[in-house]
Design a protein around this motif. Structure first.
Motif, mmCIF file in Angstrom:
data_model
loop_
_atom_site.group_PDB
_atom_site.id
_atom_site.type_symbol
_atom_site.label_atom_id
_atom_site.label_comp_id
_atom_site.label_asym_id
_atom_site.label_seq_id
_atom_site.Cartn_x
_atom_site.Cartn_y
_atom_site.Cartn_z
ATOM 1 N N GLY A 1 7.568 14.479 -13.318
ATOM 2 C CA GLY A 1 8.916 14.661 -12.796
ATOM 3 C C GLY A 1 9.108 14.207 -11.364
ATOM 4 N N ARG A 2 8.134 13.519 -10.795
ATOM 5 C CA ARG A 2 8.229 13.051 -9.407
ATOM 6 C C ARG A 2 8.739 11.613 -9.357
ATOM 7 N N ARG A 3 9.655 11.348 -8.409
ATOM 8 C CA ARG A 3 10.109 9.973 -8.189
ATOM 9 C C ARG A 3 9.009 9.220 -7.457
ATOM 10 N N PHE A 4 8.864 7.949 -7.777
ATOM 11 C CA PHE A 4 7.915 7.112 -7.051
ATOM 12 C C PHE A 4 8.513 5.723 -6.859
ATOM 13 N N PHE A 5 7.987 5.013 -5.875
ATOM 14 C CA PHE A 5 8.480 3.704 -5.498
ATOM 15 C C PHE A 5 7.305 2.749 -5.331
ATOM 16 N N PRO B 1 0.818 -1.212 0.000
ATOM 17 C CA PRO B 1 0.000 0.000 0.000
ATOM 18 C C PRO B 1 0.855 1.267 0.000
ATOM 19 N N SER B 2 0.254 2.339 -0.460
ATOM 20 C CA SER B 2 0.937 3.631 -0.505
ATOM 21 C C SER B 2 -0.087 4.733 -0.254
ATOM 22 N N THR B 3 0.355 5.804 0.362
ATOM 23 C CA THR B 3 -0.519 6.964 0.571
ATOM 24 C C THR B 3 -0.407 7.944 -0.592
ATOM 25 N N ARG B 4 0.512 7.683 -1.503
ATOM 26 C CA ARG B 4 0.716 8.577 -2.642
ATOM 27 C C ARG B 4 -0.262 8.280 -3.772
ATOM 28 N N ALA B 5 -0.482 9.273 -4.623
ATOM 29 C CA ALA B 5 -1.391 9.120 -5.765
ATOM 30 C C ALA B 5 -0.877 8.040 -6.710
ATOM 31 N N ARG C 1 14.519 6.491 -16.155
ATOM 32 C CA ARG C 1 15.338 5.391 -15.650
ATOM 33 C C ARG C 1 14.469 4.606 -14.659
ATOM 34 N N ILE C 2 14.360 3.306 -14.891
ATOM 35 C CA ILE C 2 13.549 2.440 -14.042
ATOM 36 C C ILE C 2 14.497 1.491 -13.328
ATOM 37 N N SER C 3 14.538 1.565 -12.002
ATOM 38 C CA SER C 3 15.473 0.754 -11.211
ATOM 39 C C SER C 3 14.707 -0.211 -10.320
ATOM 40 N N LEU C 4 15.221 -1.422 -10.244
ATOM 41 C CA LEU C 4 14.685 -2.444 -9.357
ATOM 42 C C LEU C 4 15.774 -2.814 -8.363
ATOM 43 N N HIS D 1 7.298 -8.940 -15.483
ATOM 44 C CA HIS D 1 6.573 -7.750 -15.930
ATOM 45 C C HIS D 1 6.064 -7.000 -14.703
ATOM 46 N N PHE D 2 6.223 -5.689 -14.717
ATOM 47 C CA PHE D 2 5.669 -4.834 -13.670
ATOM 48 C C PHE D 2 4.634 -3.900 -14.275
ATOM 49 N N ARG D 3 3.513 -3.769 -13.610
ATOM 50 C CA ARG D 3 2.583 -2.684 -13.883
ATOM 51 C C ARG D 3 2.906 -1.659 -12.813
ATOM 52 N N LEU D 4 3.387 -0.514 -13.207
ATOM 53 C CA LEU D 4 3.825 0.517 -12.267
ATOM 54 C C LEU D 4 2.627 1.292 -11.729
#
Length: 163
Positions: free
Chosen positions: A137-141, A50-54, A88-91, A76-79
């Motif tokens: 332009g926002r980083r997300f995890f 879970p995340s509190t971010r949009a 850049r997509i990092s795992l 496969h990831f659904r982001l």
């Protein structure tokens, strides 16, 4: 018995498509394994924590096998968000870092060798986190617990072994 929210979410995610399209191979902690004989394919799948971010999408990770195409353990990831062009997509899995390819709201390994490396790392880790930059332009995890992942991947592989 209380059902964990992430497991309930996984079950709801799986019910979004026609029920006749999949056979459940089992639920293993936070991961499920399924077979779709009409394709045919088998896969392990989990929702991100879970995340509190949009979020633009409901994020999930799958590891799929397509026996008639000789493809096994393809990641496969659904982001959770639409990614910026050329983002850049990092795992990260334990101390391992993988640079993934992707576009829109999806990400995947660059090749089969990377798929194998990621699957191997997943088998011995407690969690994995994918991060990128969204279209604003926002980083997300997106983070995933890996309890049950190895068993779900094995169930998916065995589930397609006779197709």
């Amino acid at each position: 018995m209380k059902v964990p929210a992430s497991l309930l979410g996984l079950c709801l995610l799986m019910l979004a498509a026609p029920v006749s399209a999949r056979d459940s191979l089992g639920i293993f902690s936070q991961w499920g394994a399924f077979r779709d004989p009409s394709v045919p394919r088998c896969y392990a799948i989990a929702k991100a924590g879970p995340s509190t971010r949009a979020r633009d999408y409901e994020p999930f990770a799958t590891i799929g096998t397509w026996p008639k195409r000789a493809i096994r353990n393809q990641l496969h990831f659904r982001l959770s968000r639409k990614i910026a062009p050329n983002a850049r997509i990092s795992l990260r899995i334990n101390g391992w870092y993988f640079q993934l390819d992707g576009g829109g709201g999806d990400a995947w390994a660059k090749d089969r060798t990377m798929d194998a490396g990621i699957v191997s790392a997943m088998r011995s880790a407690r969690s994995m986190t994918i991060n990128a930059t969204d279209t604003k332009g926002r980083r997300f995890f997106d983070s995933y617990p890996l309890a049950g992942a190895a068993t779900a991947m094995d169930a998916a592989t065995v589930g397609c072994s006779k197709i």
